[in-house]
Motif scaffolding. Sequence first.
Motif, PDB file in Angstrom:
ATOM      1  N   THR A  78      18.080  56.564  81.136  1.00 36.56           N
ATOM      2  CA  THR A  78      19.352  55.911  81.439  1.00 36.56           C
ATOM      3  C   THR A  78      19.291  54.424  81.130  1.00 36.56           C
ATOM      4  O   THR A  78      20.244  53.851  80.568  1.00 36.56           O
ATOM      5  N   ALA A  79      18.182  53.790  81.496  1.00 41.77           N
ATOM      6  CA  ALA A  79      18.010  52.364  81.192  1.00 41.77           C
ATOM      7  C   ALA A  79      18.043  52.126  79.688  1.00 41.77           C
ATOM      8  O   ALA A  79      18.582  51.111  79.219  1.00 41.77           O
ATOM      9  N   ALA A  80      17.483  53.050  78.929  1.00 41.72           N
ATOM     10  CA  ALA A  80      17.519  52.921  77.465  1.00 41.72           C
ATOM     11  C   ALA A  80      18.954  52.967  76.956  1.00 41.72           C
ATOM     12  O   ALA A  80      19.336  52.204  76.066  1.00 41.72           O
ATOM     13  N   GLY A  81      19.770  53.871  77.524  1.00 38.19           N
ATOM     14  CA  GLY A  81      21.168  53.942  77.128  1.00 38.19           C
ATOM     15  C   GLY A  81      21.915  52.665  77.442  1.00 38.19           C
ATOM     16  O   GLY A  81      22.707  52.172  76.628  1.00 38.19           O
ATOM     17  N   VAL A  82      21.654  52.093  78.615  1.00 36.54           N
ATOM     18  CA  VAL A  82      22.290  50.834  79.000  1.00 36.54           C
ATOM     19  C   VAL A  82      21.841  49.708  78.079  1.00 36.54           C
ATOM     20  O   VAL A  82      22.658  48.887  77.613  1.00 36.54           O
ATOM     21  N   PHE A  83      20.543  49.669  77.787  1.00 32.31           N
ATOM     22  CA  PHE A  83      19.998  48.612  76.930  1.00 32.31           C
ATOM     23  C   PHE A  83      20.641  48.640  75.547  1.00 32.31           C
ATOM     24  O   PHE A  83      21.075  47.599  75.023  1.00 32.31           O
ATOM     25  N   VAL A  84      20.690  49.819  74.937  1.00 36.91           N
ATOM     26  CA  VAL A  84      21.262  49.918  73.591  1.00 36.91           C
ATOM     27  C   VAL A  84      22.745  49.580  73.600  1.00 36.91           C
ATOM     28  O   VAL A  84      23.255  48.915  72.692  1.00 36.91           O
ATOM     29  N   ALA A  85      23.457  50.005  74.643  1.00 37.59           N
ATOM     30  CA  ALA A  85      24.886  49.704  74.725  1.00 37.59           C
ATOM     31  C   ALA A  85      25.138  48.205  74.814  1.00 37.59           C
ATOM     32  O   ALA A  85      26.094  47.693  74.231  1.00 37.59           O
ATOM     33  N   THR A 114       8.444  58.167  77.269  1.00 35.55           N
ATOM     34  CA  THR A 114       9.834  58.605  77.451  1.00 35.55           C
ATOM     35  C   THR A 114      10.837  57.489  77.177  1.00 35.55           C
ATOM     36  O   THR A 114      11.791  57.659  76.409  1.00 35.55           O
ATOM     37  N   ALA A 115      10.661  56.342  77.810  1.00 36.16           N
ATOM     38  CA  ALA A 115      11.630  55.260  77.659  1.00 36.16           C
ATOM     39  C   ALA A 115      11.655  54.715  76.234  1.00 36.16           C
ATOM     40  O   ALA A 115      12.726  54.421  75.691  1.00 36.16           O
ATOM     41  N   ALA A 116      10.468  54.564  75.624  1.00 43.03           N
ATOM     42  CA  ALA A 116      10.408  54.043  74.251  1.00 43.03           C
ATOM     43  C   ALA A 116      11.111  54.987  73.279  1.00 43.03           C
ATOM     44  O   ALA A 116      11.873  54.551  72.398  1.00 43.03           O
ATOM     45  N   GLY A 126      23.472  55.914  68.133  1.00 40.40           N
ATOM     46  CA  GLY A 126      24.597  55.115  68.583  1.00 40.40           C
ATOM     47  C   GLY A 126      25.233  55.604  69.856  1.00 40.40           C
ATOM     48  O   GLY A 126      26.306  55.157  70.243  1.00 40.40           O
ATOM     49  N   ASP A 127      24.571  56.533  70.563  1.00 40.81           N
ATOM     50  CA  ASP A 127      25.177  57.126  71.755  1.00 40.81           C
ATOM     51  C   ASP A 127      25.292  56.148  72.917  1.00 40.81           C
ATOM     52  O   ASP A 127      26.073  56.371  73.839  1.00 40.81           O
ATOM     53  N   GLY A 128      24.487  55.097  72.896  1.00 44.87           N
ATOM     54  CA  GLY A 128      24.514  54.190  74.026  1.00 44.87           C
ATOM     55  C   GLY A 128      25.728  53.279  74.048  1.00 44.87           C
ATOM     56  O   GLY A 128      26.043  52.671  75.063  1.00 44.87           O
ATOM     57  N   ALA A 129      26.416  53.168  72.927  1.00 47.14           N
ATOM     58  CA  ALA A 129      27.525  52.208  72.842  1.00 47.14           C
ATOM     59  C   ALA A 129      28.868  52.887  72.595  1.00 47.14           C
ATOM     60  O   ALA A 129      29.754  52.323  71.993  1.00 47.14           O
ATOM     61  N   HIS A 130      29.026  54.106  73.044  1.00 48.43           N
ATOM     62  CA  HIS A 130      30.295  54.808  72.868  1.00 48.43           C
ATOM     63  C   HIS A 130      31.406  54.032  73.584  1.00 48.43           C
ATOM     64  O   HIS A 130      31.300  53.744  74.771  1.00 48.43           O
ATOM     65  N   PRO A 131      32.475  53.695  72.891  1.00 48.58           N
ATOM     66  CA  PRO A 131      33.500  52.824  73.493  1.00 48.58           C
ATOM     67  C   PRO A 131      34.227  53.439  74.680  1.00 48.58           C
ATOM     68  O   PRO A 131      34.794  52.724  75.490  1.00 48.58           O
ATOM     69  N   LEU A 132      34.222  54.777  74.797  1.00 49.40           N
ATOM     70  CA  LEU A 132      34.971  55.409  75.874  1.00 49.40           C
ATOM     71  C   LEU A 132      34.092  55.811  77.057  1.00 49.40           C
ATOM     72  O   LEU A 132      34.576  56.411  78.014  1.00 49.40           O
ATOM     73  N   PRO A 135      28.168  52.417  79.781  1.00 48.65           N
ATOM     74  CA  PRO A 135      26.807  52.345  79.246  1.00 48.65           C
ATOM     75  C   PRO A 135      25.833  53.197  80.046  1.00 48.65           C
ATOM     76  O   PRO A 135      25.752  53.098  81.262  1.00 48.65           O
ATOM     77  N   GLY A 136      25.126  54.068  79.348  1.00 43.64           N
ATOM     78  CA  GLY A 136      24.116  54.897  79.986  1.00 43.64           C
ATOM     79  C   GLY A 136      24.647  56.145  80.665  1.00 43.64           C
ATOM     80  O   GLY A 136      23.846  56.968  81.139  1.00 43.64           O
ATOM     81  N   LEU A 137      25.980  56.330  80.724  1.00 45.96           N
ATOM     82  CA  LEU A 137      26.527  57.469  81.457  1.00 45.96           C
ATOM     83  C   LEU A 137      26.166  58.803  80.803  1.00 45.96           C
ATOM     84  O   LEU A 137      25.790  59.762  81.487  1.00 45.96           O
ATOM     85  N   ALA A 138      26.287  58.876  79.481  1.00 47.56           N
ATOM     86  CA  ALA A 138      25.947  60.127  78.789  1.00 47.56           C
ATOM     87  C   ALA A 138      24.487  60.482  79.022  1.00 47.56           C
ATOM     88  O   ALA A 138      24.141  61.658  79.228  1.00 47.56           O
ATOM     89  N   GLN A 139      23.605  59.472  79.001  1.00 45.21           N
ATOM     90  CA  GLN A 139      22.182  59.717  79.225  1.00 45.21           C
ATOM     91  C   GLN A 139      21.921  60.167  80.664  1.00 45.21           C
ATOM     92  O   GLN A 139      21.139  61.087  80.907  1.00 45.21           O
ATOM     93  N   LEU A 140      22.601  59.536  81.616  1.00 48.96           N
ATOM     94  CA  LEU A 140      22.418  59.907  83.021  1.00 48.96           C
ATOM     95  C   LEU A 140      22.880  61.346  83.270  1.00 48.96           C
ATOM     96  O   LEU A 140      22.177  62.125  83.937  1.00 48.96           O
ATOM     97  N   VAL A 141      24.033  61.714  82.719  1.00 47.73           N
ATOM     98  CA  VAL A 141      24.537  63.076  82.889  1.00 47.73           C
ATOM     99  C   VAL A 141      23.563  64.086  82.289  1.00 47.73           C
ATOM    100  O   VAL A 141      23.248  65.119  82.892  1.00 47.73           O
ATOM    101  N   GLY A 142      23.058  63.789  81.090  1.00 50.78           N
ATOM    102  CA  GLY A 142      22.111  64.687  80.449  1.00 50.78           C
ATOM    103  C   GLY A 142      20.833  64.844  81.243  1.00 50.78           C
ATOM    104  O   GLY A 142      20.284  65.946  81.361  1.00 50.78           O
TER     105      GLY A 142
END
Length: 326
Positions: A78-85, A114-116, A126-132, A135-142
């Motif tokens: 999740t932190a990775a998703g937030v970071f990339v976003a 895992t995080a790396a 590009g999943d971390g920066a989905h405009p809709l 940040p990190g929500l898709a990763q957290l749900v998964g």
Amino acid sequence: MSDTVTALLRPEGRPRYADGVAAGAALAAPLVVGAWAGHPATGASVAMPAVLVAMPFPSGAGRAERARCLAVRTVGVTAAGVFVALAGSGVAALAPGVAVAAFVGALLPRMGTTAALAVLLVGITGDGAHPLVLPGLAQLVGCLWTAALLLPLRPATTPGGTPGPARTTGSSTATVRHAGRLALLSGAATVATGWQGSLWGEGHWLVTSLLLTLQPTPEGTRTKSAKRVLGNSVGGVVAAGLLLAHPGAYAVAAVVGVSGAAAYAFRPANYAYWALASPVLLLLLSDFDESVPWYAAVVRVALNLLGGLITVLAHRWLWPANVRVG
């Protein structure tokens, strides 16, 4: 030669069929739902975390240790998703992100790579920066979806029938040396394959190879490198054949689910089995909404070979064991 191959493929543990089925479901279901809803890319972004969260647990880990591992992996992904976003997917952000995550993960056994890997995979898709999406929500749900399938399963036990302890780290110096070596190589590879601004073509597979092959000891690195070369070469040919068929969204979901179930079920038995099945899984999942030529699998096998060679040489030239650091 045949004796060497036989030795590399010899079972070293027991398969975890229940974990494999759960991992296959965690991977396939979001792809099916995404395709049905007309948002296949969103389904793929939810499925991607399952690749990392479903990795085998420490040998003999009980339910409490499995829960801790899942929690740590969820935080990392999740932190990775937030970071990339927030930081973007350019090489200026990915290189330090991968390097720092690799260094920290090497010091935390429950996190590992895992995080790396999450920073790398989210960055290239590009999943971390989905405009809709937050940040990190898709990763957290998964992550939560995968954990919900894995946690209730009966934990593996040691031969005596009692859950064993979690893995422990080696000495203060050896661990830090490994962490520094992993961070330097993965960060440098990210820069080398993304000097023009973003990771070129299949370049991220070199970074992945370094992260997954480099081990704290030269012996461990050589063994894992040999298994990756053997497994990825055969698996890459199978993946290339599948790409020639240009499968549709539902066919991709089915193949990802089956190959994922096989990869995660047999990975505890021998890493070589994972290396055989994972090219099909990762090739189709990472390029779910893109048309990828068949020769992409060949390029990725070549980059795996290069990554394995670099890791073997790194133990000899980059802070060898007889040199004290820190």
